[in-house]
Scaffold this motif. Structure first.
Motif: not given
Lengths: 156, 177
Positions: A48-54, A61-64
């Motif tokens: 689980l890479i990041a939770a970003e708000r724009d 996003s995930w990197d599987i």
């Protein structure tokens, strides 16, 4: 002297061969004990890479890892903070359909990004609880993972 | 020059012989180690259970879950083997890394004929790790001898042929057909 050197060299070669076999030969026929060594832990398989708000969109996003996949139906996201923050159901891309013992399922390989929105009038989430579950193509599944993650605000 | 070549050839032959001997000596061998003590699980009725309860049986411990597709695929063959080999001393148990209600709902459809146990997800992961399952995946099985030695472990499904061979290898011979 020559004979002693020859014996020593042959003995060393014999032991080297056995050592090589010890490292490369499986422990027993039929057992896949090596699978345990080769498989990744869940956190390495599904990063689980990041939770970003724009603005009004929050991207998770995930990197599987190659050889692993996540189930769409097992992805759940909940807003933890600020108090009263809520989220709509995550918007996920179309996955790959598979058939198994439990019927049809949608799965994701590689990179995955979920778009999250929140109801108007509700505060933008700052901290999330994310649940997901996946498997290795090798025929091993991992227990559901639950992680808490802070939202990075990119609009500042 | 000729003697150097002879020495090299002799060494290569010796290395190959060592490799082959090791392979031969370890073919079919199992690395036995004692089952860790004090591992606690719960029955679906909440009662505590330890692996020691099944001492004296050839014990196959199969960790599974209702969300684990390969586990659901493997269970019918375990049900069949439990029925086939119970009289010769095989006992299968199925600790579930899952919610007890979800487990109960699957017992009937799967026709499970052996004890199913549960525990909190963290405790189950911890137990599996102590039993040699580093990645923490499912299905995960260990075969334990009647005197409490781990004879084999498997992360992922057994094929029916693998499992039958393994069980036959460790059970006393059955009555002549």
């Amino acid at each position: 002297m020559k004979t002693a050197a020859l014996s020593l060299a042959i003995g060393a070669a014999l032991l080297s061969g056995m050592a090589a076999a010890d490292g490369f030969w499986p422990q027993k026929d039929g057992a896949r004990n090596g699978a345990s060594r080769d498989l990744l832990k869940a956190d390495e398989a599904f990063r689980l890479i990041a939770a970003e708000r724009d603005g009004k969109v929050l991207k998770l996003s995930w990197d599987i890892a190659p050889g692993y996949y996540l189930y769409r139906k097992r992805i759940k996201v909940q807003a933890l903070a600020p108090a009263g923050a809520r989220l709509d159901a995550p918007q996920l891309p179309k996955g790959e359909m598979v058939q198994d013992e439990q019927g049809s399922a949608e799965i994701y390989h590689g990179s995955l990004q979920a778009d999250l929105h929140w109801p108007s009038g509700s505060a933008a989430p700052q901290r999330l609880q994310v649940s997901y579950q996946g498997c290795a193509e090798a025929g091993v599944c991992y227990p559901p993972q639950t992680r808490q993650i802070d939202v990075i605000d990119l609009s500042h | 020059m000729r003697s150097i070549i002879l020495i090299i050839v002799a060494c290569v032959i010796a290395a190959a012989a060592g490799y082959g001997f090791y392979r031969y000596a370890h073919e079919g061998a199992v690395a036995s180690e004692p089952l860790p003590t004090g591992l606690q699980l719960s029955g679906l009725d909440g009662k505590p259970h330890g692996f020691e309860e099944w001492r004296g049986k050839l014990l196959l411990v199969n960790f599974w879950a209702t969300w684990c597709t390969p586990c659901l695929h493997e269970i019918p063959q375990l049900v069949k083997l439990q029925k086939q080999y119970a009289a010769r001393g095989l006992q299968i148990i199925g600790p579930a890394v899952d919610d007890p209600d979800a487990v109960r709902s699957m017992l009937g459809p799967l026709g499970i004929n052996y004890p199913v146990l549960t525990g909190t997800p963290d405790s189950m992961i911890d137990i599996m790790e102590k039993l040699g399952n580093g990645p923490g995946g499912l299905p995960f099985s260990i075969l334990v001898s009647p005197d409490g030695l781990i004879l084999d472990r498997q992360l992922g499904e057994f094929t029916p042929a693998q499992l039958t061979k393994l069980i036959e290898q460790h059970l006393p011979p059955g009555p002549a057909q």
